[in-house]
Design a protein around this motif. Structure first.
Motif, PDB file in Angstrom:
ATOM      1  N   THR A   4       0.986  -0.915  -0.023  1.00  0.00           N
ATOM      2  CA  THR A   4       0.383  -0.045   0.590  1.00  0.00           C
ATOM      3  C   THR A   4       1.007   1.505   0.112  1.00  0.00           C
ATOM      4  OG1 THR A   4      -1.558   0.820   1.097  1.00  0.00           O
ATOM      5  CG2 THR A   4      -0.270  -0.133   2.397  1.00  0.00           C
ATOM      6  N   THR A   5       0.477   2.454  -0.182  1.00  0.00           N
ATOM      7  CA  THR A   5       1.694   3.796  -0.360  1.00  0.00           C
ATOM      8  C   THR A   5       1.632   3.424   1.558  1.00  0.00           C
ATOM      9  OG1 THR A   5      -0.862   4.569   0.403  1.00  0.00           O
ATOM     10  CG2 THR A   5      -0.420   4.926  -2.104  1.00  0.00           C
ATOM     11  N   SER A   6       0.612   3.754   2.376  1.00  0.00           N
ATOM     12  CA  SER A   6       0.879   3.393   4.219  1.00  0.00           C
ATOM     13  C   SER A   6      -0.709   3.861   4.594  1.00  0.00           C
ATOM     14  CB  SER A   6       1.283   5.995   4.426  1.00  0.00           C
ATOM     15  OG  SER A   6       0.824   5.513   5.704  1.00  0.00           O
ATOM     16  N   THR A   7       0.259   2.991   5.414  1.00  0.00           N
ATOM     17  CA  THR A   7      -0.886   2.700   5.938  1.00  0.00           C
ATOM     18  C   THR A   7      -1.294   2.453   7.216  1.00  0.00           C
ATOM     19  OG1 THR A   7       0.363   1.850   8.166  1.00  0.00           O
ATOM     20  CG2 THR A   7       0.310   0.113   6.659  1.00  0.00           C
ATOM     21  N   ASN A   8      -1.083   4.175   7.448  1.00  0.00           N
ATOM     22  CA  ASN A   8      -2.186   4.921   7.953  1.00  0.00           C
ATOM     23  C   ASN A   8      -2.400   5.422   7.240  1.00  0.00           C
ATOM     24  OD1 ASN A   8      -0.457   4.936  10.239  1.00  0.00           O
ATOM     25  ND2 ASN A   8       0.105   7.117  10.528  1.00  0.00           N
ATOM     26  N   ASP A   9      -2.449   5.853   5.665  1.00  0.00           N
ATOM     27  CA  ASP A   9      -3.710   6.513   5.017  1.00  0.00           C
ATOM     28  C   ASP A   9      -5.048   5.175   4.803  1.00  0.00           C
ATOM     29  OD1 ASP A   9      -2.081   8.452   4.264  1.00  0.00           O
ATOM     30  OD2 ASP A   9      -1.578   7.034   3.027  1.00  0.00           O
ATOM     31  N   LEU A  10      -4.801   4.336   4.901  1.00  0.00           N
ATOM     32  CA  LEU A  10      -5.701   2.989   4.962  1.00  0.00           C
ATOM     33  C   LEU A  10      -6.834   3.387   6.374  1.00  0.00           C
ATOM     34  CD1 LEU A  10      -3.595  -0.155   4.335  1.00  0.00           C
ATOM     35  CD2 LEU A  10      -5.616   1.879   2.146  1.00  0.00           C
ATOM     36  N   ALA A  11      -5.805   3.372   7.442  1.00  0.00           N
ATOM     37  CA  ALA A  11      -6.200   3.695   8.722  1.00  0.00           C
ATOM     38  C   ALA A  11      -6.944   4.914   8.857  1.00  0.00           C
ATOM     39  CB  ALA A  11      -5.591   3.257  10.202  1.00  0.00           C
ATOM     40  N   MET A  12      -7.009   5.990   8.153  1.00  0.00           N
ATOM     41  CA  MET A  12      -7.236   7.085   8.817  1.00  0.00           C
ATOM     42  C   MET A  12      -8.938   7.047   7.218  1.00  0.00           C
ATOM     43  SD  MET A  12      -7.438   9.959   9.902  1.00  0.00           S
ATOM     44  CE  MET A  12      -5.588  10.675  10.728  1.00  0.00           C
ATOM     45  N   HIS A  13      -9.063   6.288   6.793  1.00  0.00           N
ATOM     46  CA  HIS A  13     -10.278   6.644   6.169  1.00  0.00           C
ATOM     47  C   HIS A  13     -11.152   4.880   5.875  1.00  0.00           C
ATOM     48  CE1 HIS A  13      -9.178  10.412   4.551  1.00  0.00           C
ATOM     49  NE2 HIS A  13      -7.885   9.963   4.908  1.00  0.00           N
ATOM     50  N   GLY A  14     -10.610   3.912   6.353  1.00  0.00           N
ATOM     51  CA  GLY A  14     -10.970   2.876   6.779  1.00  0.00           C
ATOM     52  C   GLY A  14     -10.725   2.315   7.946  1.00  0.00           C
ATOM     53  N   GLY A  15     -11.646   1.193   8.308  1.00  0.00           N
ATOM     54  CA  GLY A  15     -12.115   0.704   9.391  1.00  0.00           C
ATOM     55  C   GLY A  15     -12.783   1.122  10.550  1.00  0.00           C
ATOM     56  N   SER A  16     -12.814   0.587  11.891  1.00  0.00           N
ATOM     57  CA  SER A  16     -13.598   1.259  13.042  1.00  0.00           C
ATOM     58  C   SER A  16     -12.468   0.998  14.469  1.00  0.00           C
ATOM     59  CB  SER A  16     -14.825   1.420  13.200  1.00  0.00           C
ATOM     60  OG  SER A  16     -14.625   0.081  13.700  1.00  0.00           O
ATOM     61  N   HIS A  17     -12.310   1.367  15.673  1.00  0.00           N
ATOM     62  CA  HIS A  17     -11.768   1.472  17.038  1.00  0.00           C
ATOM     63  C   HIS A  17     -11.767  -0.075  16.254  1.00  0.00           C
ATOM     64  CE1 HIS A  17     -10.731   1.838  20.741  1.00  0.00           C
ATOM     65  NE2 HIS A  17     -10.837   1.282  21.211  1.00  0.00           N
ATOM     66  N   GLY A  18      -9.880  -0.340  16.825  1.00  0.00           N
ATOM     67  CA  GLY A  18      -9.555  -1.683  17.549  1.00  0.00           C
ATOM     68  C   GLY A  18      -9.356  -2.271  15.866  1.00  0.00           C
ATOM     69  N   ASP A  19      -9.508  -1.667  14.814  1.00  0.00           N
ATOM     70  CA  ASP A  19      -8.729  -2.737  13.671  1.00  0.00           C
ATOM     71  C   ASP A  19      -7.325  -2.000  13.726  1.00  0.00           C
ATOM     72  OD1 ASP A  19     -11.138  -3.566  13.291  1.00  0.00           O
ATOM     73  OD2 ASP A  19     -11.824  -2.011  11.664  1.00  0.00           O
ATOM     74  N   LEU A  20      -6.730  -2.808  12.223  1.00  0.00           N
ATOM     75  CA  LEU A  20      -5.410  -2.907  12.009  1.00  0.00           C
ATOM     76  C   LEU A  20      -5.397  -3.115  10.848  1.00  0.00           C
ATOM     77  CD1 LEU A  20      -2.858  -4.749  14.589  1.00  0.00           C
ATOM     78  CD2 LEU A  20      -2.730  -5.146  12.250  1.00  0.00           C
ATOM     79  N   PHE A  21      -4.402  -2.554   9.951  1.00  0.00           N
ATOM     80  CA  PHE A  21      -3.947  -3.074   8.606  1.00  0.00           C
ATOM     81  C   PHE A  21      -2.947  -2.413   8.757  1.00  0.00           C
ATOM     82  CE2 PHE A  21      -7.625   0.097   9.083  1.00  0.00           C
ATOM     83  CZ  PHE A  21      -8.630  -0.312   7.878  1.00  0.00           C
ATOM     84  N   ALA A  22      -2.204  -3.901   8.429  1.00  0.00           N
ATOM     85  CA  ALA A  22      -0.431  -4.099   8.582  1.00  0.00           C
ATOM     86  C   ALA A  22       0.303  -4.247   6.568  1.00  0.00           C
ATOM     87  CB  ALA A  22      -0.591  -5.314   8.777  1.00  0.00           C
ATOM     88  N   ALA A  23       0.980  -3.985   6.378  1.00  0.00           N
ATOM     89  CA  ALA A  23       1.745  -4.153   4.548  1.00  0.00           C
ATOM     90  C   ALA A  23       2.807  -4.746   5.242  1.00  0.00           C
ATOM     91  CB  ALA A  23       1.706  -2.983   4.182  1.00  0.00           C
TER      92      ALA A  23
END
Ligand code: BTN
Length: 239
Positions: A4-23
Motif C-alpha cells: 500500500t502507500t502508507s498503512t496510516n492512509d488506510l487506517a485514516m479512511h477505513g475500519g473502526s476502533h480496534g482495527d489494524l492495517f498491516a502491509a
C-alpha cells in the motif's frame, strides 16, 4: 496486505476502533519530521491501529502517544528486550532506535474523533541502509528471530487493553510510567535547537501537552515543543 502507500492512509479512511492495517511494503511510508520510513520487506512490522476514543479532548491527545510508546515497551519486555522512550515516542534500546511511531489525528470540534497510530517495529532485520541513523531490531538485540504475526497480535492486544482500560479511569498511571521510562531522563546531554544552537540540558519530564521539560546549566528550566529541539546522539558503527 502485500503493498500500500502508507498503512496510516488506510487506517485514516477505513475500519473502526480496534482495527489494524498491516502491509509488507509501503511505497510512501511516512516517518516523523517529514522523513520517509524504510523497512526491510518481509522482515519487520509496518502497521496502523484505528483508535476512536470516546470523549478524549484534543488537549489530552498526548495520552494516545503515551499509550503507543508504553505498548512497545511492554511488548518488547515480553520478548526479553528492555526499551526506553525517546521523547516524544521513538523506542530505543541503549542509543539505538528499534521502533518509530507516527500518530495522525482527525478532530471533531474539540475532541479527537479518530486517531491513527502508525508503528514501524524492526523485528527480524539485521542489515540496515547506512543512511538510517542508529537502527536496531529485536533480532539484533536478542540473537533470535521472531514470528511477526505473533508479535503483531500481542502488540494489538497490549495497545487496546492499555488504551481502553486507562482511558476513562487512570490516565495518571500511564503518565507516570511514561515519565519513568524516558530515555536520558535525569542525565546531562547535548540538544540541538531549531536554529542550530547546541545546549546542555537534563530531561526532567514531559508536560501534559507533550512538551519536553529540560533543566539547563544556569539553573533555569525550559520546555520545548516537538519541532523546537532535537537529541544529539553519537552514531556508533553501521548496521
Ligand atoms: C518515525 O519514527 O519517524 C515514525 C515512523 C512510523 C512508521 C510507521 S510504518 C506504519 C505506518 N505507516 C506509515 O506510513 N508510517 C507508520
Amino acid at each position: 496486505m502485500e503493498e500500500t502507500t502508507s498503512t496510516n492512509d488506510l487506517a485514516m479512511h477505513g475500519g473502526s476502533h480496534g482495527d489494524l492495517f498491516a502491509a509488507e511494503r509501503q511505497s510512501a511510508g511516512r516517518g516523523q519530521r517529514g522523513n520517509k520510513w524504510y523497512s526491510g520487506e518481509g522482515l519487520n512490522l509496518t502497521l496502523s491501529l484505528v483508535v476512536e476514543p470516546q470523549g478524549l479532548e484534543a488537549t489530552s491527545q498526548f495520552y494516545i502517544s503515551q499509550v503507543a510508546a508504553l505498548t512497545l515497551v511492554d511488548l518488547l519486555a515480553e520478548y526479553g528486550v528492555e526499551a526506553r522512550i525517546k521523547w516524544t515516542n521513538d523506542i530505543y534500546i541503549g542509543d539505538r532506535k528499534i521502533a518509530g511511531i507516527l500518530i495522525e489525528n482527525a478532530l471533531s470540534g474539540s475532541a479527537v474523533k479518530r486517531s491513527v497510530v502508525g508503528i514501524g517495529l524492526n523485528v527480524n532485520q539485521k542489515i540496515f541502509d547506512p543512511l538510517v541513523p542508529n537502527p536496531t531490531s529485536m533480532a539484533l538485540e536478542s540473537g533470535s528471530e521472531f514470528d511477526r504475526k505473533a508479535v503483531m497480535e500481542r502488540l494489538h492486544a497490549i495497545f487496546f487493553a492499555l488504551f481502553d482500560k486507562n482511558m476513562a479511569a487512570d490516565r495518571g498511571t500511564i503518565d507516570e510510567r511514561y515519565q519513568n521510562l524516558l530515555y536520558r531522563k535525569d542525565e546531562w546531554h547535548t540538544y540541538r535547537l531549531a536554529d542550530g544552537a547546541l545546549i546542555e540540558g537534563r530531561i526532567e519530564g514531559v508536560e501534559p501537552s507533550g512538551a519536553l521539560i529540560l533543566s539547563l546549566r544556569d539553573g533555569s528550566r525550559s520546555s520545548y515543543q516537538f519541532k523546537e529541539i532535537e537529541f544529539v546522539i553519537d552514531k556508533r558503527g553501521d548496521r
